[in-house]
Write an enzyme that holds these catalytic residues in place. Structure first.
Site, mmCIF file in Angstrom:
data_model
loop_
_atom_site.group_PDB
_atom_site.id
_atom_site.type_symbol
_atom_site.label_atom_id
_atom_site.label_comp_id
_atom_site.label_asym_id
_atom_site.label_seq_id
_atom_site.Cartn_x
_atom_site.Cartn_y
_atom_site.Cartn_z
ATOM 1 C CD GLU A 72 -3.688 -7.553 3.001
ATOM 2 O OE1 GLU A 72 -3.504 -7.861 1.810
ATOM 3 O OE2 GLU A 72 -2.853 -6.928 3.664
ATOM 4 N N GLY A 76 2.561 -3.107 8.584
ATOM 5 C CA GLY A 76 2.820 -3.395 9.992
ATOM 6 C C GLY A 76 4.229 -3.908 10.197
ATOM 7 C CB THR A 81 -0.932 0.007 1.220
ATOM 8 O OG1 THR A 81 -1.802 -1.124 1.140
ATOM 9 C CG2 THR A 81 -1.767 1.272 1.266
#
Length: 436
Positions: free
Chosen positions: A421, A178, A139
């Site tokens: 996702e 993350g 992303t």
């Protein structure tokens, strides 16, 4: 035991143990799950601390400590089966998040499924030993699941046999991965591949981002933590950009697509091998929807059994709020939904493993169906579960707003699954160039 709970349980018309065995799959799996969980429950290293009065940095440090202990204990106990690892981690973490979660899920899964044999021999030992700690950088600020719109570039230089990674715009900065902010020293980076003057679409690259000795960012790499979020205080979601950063040709994941030393591009056998990574995570999220909703339902229904309020007749005992039809109308359909999502989550997991096994044998016939199932179910189950968790919180009145109830942490930890996702933009993933 609270007498109200004991009384409610005594009126059950079914065997709770039978239901437990059905949810686990069989009695043997129930026995083994409880055995794994007891290893955590009886271990002083995993006694729960109260994180609610800690700062965000302190919560991260505590999570890293617990994650490291968790990995060591699993190895000490010889736990290597993926499902047993999940049981162990779930018992350790509860509703808390794990800074190493992407390393042990997406990063290692990509290494197993997208690396060539030579690459696997190099990278998997480094990942398994936590020398290379990785994350998954897809992303960007400007695009998420619209993979064709990602702007990070990887341009091949045949004179040095290197790829040059570059972030040409502000919107091309990787944002949200993350474990990127502080924890990882490597990342699987998705970038537009350019070779011999042509763009070959999106491909994945293993990219070192920090020195393995000092953990300092490498020259040409800008990386850091994006700051506080709605939840996920234990997770160091990060940003990442490149300025003409070079990596060896061998760092392109080359199980399917390849770039030869002279820059010749070798395309994958089938363009259907394009959406494996997101399918894997989406199939897991369906099961997570069931587990998060079921935990919220358990808290809310038990609370409703012990909470008494609003006497019906003056002088009579206050009834349990579970006896109010409006409370039943709120909670019981959500409980049934949690059961339904549990079964569809099991089906989704079995289907994923079966079809990916077929793919390894060269049979791609069912891959489009797997993509459609995972995308649709991911979007539907996360939306329903997120709304259901909030309904459970409100069903607990003011006490549901307290973090002591457990529901606020379940909500803030789960609700991002509605977004990450993707799942809502199926065509973007299907049309991308991400080797499975």
């Amino acid at each position: 035991m609270n007498p109200d709970l004991s009384r409610e349980r005594a009126t059950a018309s079914f065997s709770p143990e039978t239901i437990t065995n059905i949810l686990d799959g069989c009695p043997e799996r129930t026995r083994r799950r409880r055995e794994i969980e007891s290893l955590v429950i009886n271990d002083p290293s995993f006694q729960n601390e109260d994180p609610n009065f800690l700062s965000r940095s302190e919560r991260y440090e505590l999570a890293i400590k617990k994650s490291s202990q968790m990995v060591k204990k699993m190895r000490d106990h010889g736990i290597s089966d993926p499902e047993e690892i999940y049981w162990f981690k779930r018992t350790c973490l509860g509703s808390k998040t794990d800074p190493l979660s992407l390393h042990f899920s997406m990063f290692t899964d990509i290494l197993k499924n997208q690396c060539s044999d030579t690459q696997r021999k190099k990278w998997l030992p480094l990942a398994n030993s936590l020398q290379a700690i990785g994350t998954y950088a897809q992303t960007e600020l400007g695009h998420g699941t619209h993979l064709r719109g990602l702007e990070t570039t990887a341009t091949y230089d045949p004179s040095t046999q290197e790829f040059i990674l570059n972030s040409p715009t502000v919107s091309s900065i990787k944002w949200w991965p993350g474990g990127l902010g502080k924890t990882s020293n490597h990342a699987v980076v998705l970038a537009q591949l350019y070779t011999q003057g042509d763009c070959k679409g999106l491909h994945a690259f293993i990219v070192p981002i920090r020195q393995m000795g000092t953990h300092e960012p490498l020259p040409g790499v800008t990386v850091g933590d994006i700051g506080p979020k709605f939840g996920f205080d234990e997770i160091d979601n990060g940003f990442l950009s490149f300025s003409k950063f070079r990596i060896p040709r061998e760092n392109m994941l080359m199980k399917y697509a390849k770039v030869e030393p002279d820059g010749t591009y070798v395309k994958p056998v089938s363009d259907k091998l394009t959406y494996g990574t997101m399918v894997f995570i989406r199939s897991m999220i369906v099961g997570d929807s069931a587990r998060s909703l079921s935990r919220a339902c358990t808290i809310a229904i038990r609370y409703s059994a012990v909470r008494h309020q609003s006497e019906i007749r003056v002088g009579d005992p206050e009834p349990q709020i579970l006896n109010f039809q409006t409370q039943q109308y709120k909670l019981f359909p959500l409980l049934a939904t949690a059961y339904a999502f549990n079964f569809v989550g099991s089906y989704m997991s079995q289907t994923y493993h079966r079809i990916t096994g077929d793919i390894q044998q060269g049979n791609l016939n069912e891959l489009p169906e797997l993509h459609a199932l995972s995308a649709g179910l991911k979007a539907f189950t996360t939306w329903v579960s997120s709304a259901g968790i909030e309904e459970c919180r409100m069903a607990c009145g003011g006490h549901g707003y307290s973090r002591c109830s457990g529901i606020p942490d379940i909500y803030v930890t789960f609700t991002p699954a509605c977004t990450y996702e993707g799942g809502e933009h199926c065509d973007d993933a299907a049309d991308s160039q991400v080797p499975v």
